[in-house]
Design a protein around this motif. Structure first.
Motif, PDB file in Angstrom:
ATOM      1  N   PHE A  67       0.827  -1.203   0.000  1.00 45.25           N
ATOM      2  CA  PHE A  67       0.000   0.000   0.000  1.00 45.25           C
ATOM      3  C   PHE A  67       0.860   1.252   0.000  1.00 45.25           C
ATOM      4  O   PHE A  67       1.772   1.395   0.815  1.00 45.25           O
ATOM      5  N   ASP A  68       0.576   2.148  -0.932  1.00 42.49           N
ATOM      6  CA  ASP A  68       1.202   3.469  -0.943  1.00 42.49           C
ATOM      7  C   ASP A  68       0.080   4.500  -0.879  1.00 42.49           C
ATOM      8  O   ASP A  68      -0.700   4.618  -1.823  1.00 42.49           O
ATOM      9  N   PRO A  69      -0.022   5.230   0.249  1.00 42.54           N
ATOM     10  CA  PRO A  69      -1.152   6.165   0.406  1.00 42.54           C
ATOM     11  C   PRO A  69      -1.195   7.241  -0.673  1.00 42.54           C
ATOM     12  O   PRO A  69      -2.236   7.869  -0.868  1.00 42.54           O
ATOM     13  N   ARG A  70      -0.071   7.434  -1.392  1.00 42.53           N
ATOM     14  CA  ARG A  70      -0.057   8.464  -2.444  1.00 42.53           C
ATOM     15  C   ARG A  70      -0.511   7.932  -3.793  1.00 42.53           C
ATOM     16  O   ARG A  70      -0.702   8.700  -4.731  1.00 42.53           O
ATOM     17  N   SER A  71      -0.654   6.604  -3.929  1.00 41.59           N
ATOM     18  CA  SER A  71      -0.973   6.090  -5.270  1.00 41.59           C
ATOM     19  C   SER A  71      -1.940   4.907  -5.335  1.00 41.59           C
ATOM     20  O   SER A  71      -2.527   4.665  -6.388  1.00 41.59           O
ATOM     21  N   THR A  72      -2.120   4.151  -4.245  1.00 40.37           N
ATOM     22  CA  THR A  72      -2.946   2.942  -4.345  1.00 40.37           C
ATOM     23  C   THR A  72      -4.431   3.299  -4.439  1.00 40.37           C
ATOM     24  O   THR A  72      -4.962   3.964  -3.549  1.00 40.37           O
ATOM     25  N   PRO A  73      -5.103   2.876  -5.517  1.00 40.85           N
ATOM     26  CA  PRO A  73      -6.526   3.197  -5.649  1.00 40.85           C
ATOM     27  C   PRO A  73      -7.368   2.472  -4.599  1.00 40.85           C
ATOM     28  O   PRO A  73      -6.984   1.414  -4.109  1.00 40.85           O
ATOM     29  N   THR A  74      -8.524   3.026  -4.280  1.00 48.56           N
ATOM     30  CA  THR A  74      -9.449   2.396  -3.349  1.00 48.56           C
ATOM     31  C   THR A  74     -10.123   1.196  -4.026  1.00 48.56           C
ATOM     32  O   THR A  74     -10.137   1.080  -5.247  1.00 48.56           O
ATOM     33  N   THR A  75     -10.689   0.297  -3.201  1.00 48.60           N
ATOM     34  CA  THR A  75     -11.434  -0.862  -3.709  1.00 48.60           C
ATOM     35  C   THR A  75     -12.877  -0.765  -3.212  1.00 48.60           C
ATOM     36  O   THR A  75     -13.110  -0.769  -2.006  1.00 48.60           O
ATOM     37  N   ASP A  76     -13.829  -0.630  -4.119  1.00 52.21           N
ATOM     38  CA  ASP A  76     -15.259  -0.614  -3.770  1.00 52.21           C
ATOM     39  C   ASP A  76     -15.655   0.516  -2.807  1.00 52.21           C
ATOM     40  O   ASP A  76     -16.580   0.339  -2.010  1.00 52.21           O
ATOM     41  N   MET A  77     -14.973   1.638  -2.837  1.00 57.34           N
ATOM     42  CA  MET A  77     -15.307   2.744  -1.945  1.00 57.34           C
ATOM     43  C   MET A  77     -16.121   3.816  -2.660  1.00 57.34           C
ATOM     44  O   MET A  77     -16.600   4.760  -2.033  1.00 57.34           O
ATOM     45  N   GLY A  78     -16.252   3.674  -3.965  1.00 60.89           N
ATOM     46  CA  GLY A  78     -17.036   4.654  -4.722  1.00 60.89           C
ATOM     47  C   GLY A  78     -16.192   5.793  -5.263  1.00 60.89           C
ATOM     48  O   GLY A  78     -15.080   6.064  -4.784  1.00 60.89           O
ATOM     49  N   ILE A  79     -16.733   6.469  -6.263  1.00 65.65           N
ATOM     50  CA  ILE A  79     -15.990   7.510  -6.978  1.00 65.65           C
ATOM     51  C   ILE A  79     -15.764   8.754  -6.110  1.00 65.65           C
ATOM     52  O   ILE A  79     -14.760   9.461  -6.272  1.00 65.65           O
ATOM     53  N   THR A  80     -16.661   9.010  -5.142  1.00 63.34           N
ATOM     54  CA  THR A  80     -16.497  10.207  -4.305  1.00 63.34           C
ATOM     55  C   THR A  80     -15.257  10.070  -3.413  1.00 63.34           C
ATOM     56  O   THR A  80     -14.416  10.984  -3.364  1.00 63.34           O
ATOM     57  N   ALA A  81     -15.132   8.927  -2.735  1.00 64.72           N
ATOM     58  CA  ALA A  81     -13.956   8.706  -1.877  1.00 64.72           C
ATOM     59  C   ALA A  81     -12.684   8.642  -2.722  1.00 64.72           C
ATOM     60  O   ALA A  81     -11.640   9.166  -2.331  1.00 64.72           O
ATOM     61  N   GLU A  82     -12.792   7.994  -3.881  1.00 62.98           N
ATOM     62  CA  GLU A  82     -11.626   7.867  -4.763  1.00 62.98           C
ATOM     63  C   GLU A  82     -11.170   9.245  -5.259  1.00 62.98           C
ATOM     64  O   GLU A  82      -9.972   9.506  -5.412  1.00 62.98           O
ATOM     65  N   THR A  83     -12.134  10.130  -5.482  1.00 64.16           N
ATOM     66  CA  THR A  83     -11.808  11.496  -5.898  1.00 64.16           C
ATOM     67  C   THR A  83     -11.252  12.300  -4.715  1.00 64.16           C
ATOM     68  O   THR A  83     -10.283  13.058  -4.853  1.00 64.16           O
ATOM     69  N   PHE A  84     -11.859  12.107  -3.545  1.00 63.15           N
ATOM     70  CA  PHE A  84     -11.520  12.898  -2.358  1.00 63.15           C
ATOM     71  C   PHE A  84     -10.042  12.752  -1.967  1.00 63.15           C
ATOM     72  O   PHE A  84      -9.338  13.750  -1.772  1.00 63.15           O
ATOM     73  N   TRP A  85      -9.551  11.501  -1.859  1.00 65.08           N
ATOM     74  CA  TRP A  85      -8.181  11.333  -1.327  1.00 65.08           C
ATOM     75  C   TRP A  85      -7.136  11.912  -2.271  1.00 65.08           C
ATOM     76  O   TRP A  85      -6.019  12.224  -1.850  1.00 65.08           O
ATOM     77  N   ARG A  86      -7.490  12.066  -3.542  1.00 68.84           N
ATOM     78  CA  ARG A  86      -6.529  12.588  -4.521  1.00 68.84           C
ATOM     79  C   ARG A  86      -6.470  14.122  -4.547  1.00 68.84           C
ATOM     80  O   ARG A  86      -5.657  14.686  -5.284  1.00 68.84           O
ATOM     81  N   GLN A  87      -7.317  14.797  -3.756  1.00 70.01           N
ATOM     82  CA  GLN A  87      -7.321  16.261  -3.772  1.00 70.01           C
ATOM     83  C   GLN A  87      -6.148  16.822  -2.961  1.00 70.01           C
ATOM     84  O   GLN A  87      -5.747  16.234  -1.955  1.00 70.01           O
TER      85      GLN A  87
END
Ligand SMILES: [Zn+2]
Length: 254
Positions: free
Chosen positions: A66-86
């Motif tokens: 796991f790399d918090p700067r690059s590992t995509p989420t699994t089944d968390m939805g597009i909102t969470a996936e968008t949020f952590w990348r801000q």
């Protein structure tokens, strides 16, 4: 729907300005919102105000380091996936059970934690509870409510299932078992009636989605009370065709 309209819906539902808010959401249920998932995120930030803290689950499959700067989420939805990348959003470092947070208390929420249990008292969801945060379920039910796993940890439920998760040990990717209170989570939906019966859940509409809002401490209080009476209240009955709950039952030591 405009961002301002969504912000107003969030305020009407009872989002506390300046508070800590943990959001589980399915954008498919909420849309259409002006600006898409980012528009929803901006509406949540505005409802919380400059001293609030927004938190979302960013869990991963544990199949690679796991790399918090690059590992995509699994089944968390597009909102969470968008949020952590801000920009300005922090992400915690658990290899399977990470969360993202932004705002006044984000650093505290994303601080390091033990590997197991992923959602124990010393974890992002436990810190939301300690900080008297709110839980918002937006287009999802309590079956997605991680705070109920916190309640299981606090109640010390007798079941625990380990999943192999890849972590780096001395620079080498290694699969380690991480124990958690895993099951199908369908019976987490029982929390609806427990909270409603005591007037502890606010319900309404945000975007086009059904929304539920409650205090993390209330969720834990009603669930631990039920778990004290029946430690397997969240598991499907043994042998009724739920493999995940059967595995949880099998983990209980005689
Ligand atoms: Zn089940």
């Amino acid at each position: 729907m405009t961002e301002a309209e969504v912000e107003q819906q969030l305020r009407s539902l009872g989002i506390r300005e300046g508070g800590v808010l943990l959001v589980h959401t399915s954008f498919r249920e909420v849309r259409p919102v002006e600006g898409g998932p980012l528009g929803l995120i901006r509406a949540l930030r505005r409802a919380l105000g400059p001293s609030g803290t927004l938190v979302m689950p960013t869990m991963t499959d544990g199949e690679s380091v796991f790399d918090p700067r690059s590992t995509p989420t699994t089944d968390m939805g597009i909102t969470a996936e968008t949020f952590w990348r801000q920009p300005g959003v922090l992400r915690s470092t658990h290899p399977g059970g990470s969360f993202a947070a932004e705002g006044l208390l984000a650093e505290r929420i994303c601080a390091p934690q033990p590997l197991s249990p992923p959602h124990g008292h010393d974890s992002p969801v436990g810190r939301v509870y300690d900080l008297d945060g709110q839980v918002l379920l937006l287009g999802v039910t309590h079956s997605e409510d991680t705070t109920l796993h916190l309640a299981e940890a606090i109640a010390r439920v007798p079941y625990s299932v380990s999943h192999p998760t890849v972590v780096e040990v001395d620079g080498v990717a290694t699969s380690v078992p991480i124990a958690e209170t895993d099951h199908c989570c369908r019976n987490f939906r029982k929390a609806d009636e427990w909270l409603r019966a005591r007037g502890l859940q606010r319900e309404g509409t945000v975007g086009r989605a059904d929304a539920r809002l409650c205090n993390a401490r209330d969720v834990v209080a009603v669930a631990t009370e039920r778990l004290a009476a029946n430690p397997v209240v969240f598991l499907c009955a043994p042998g009724t065709g739920c493999e995940e709950c059967d595995a949880a039952h099998a983990s209980i030591k005689a």
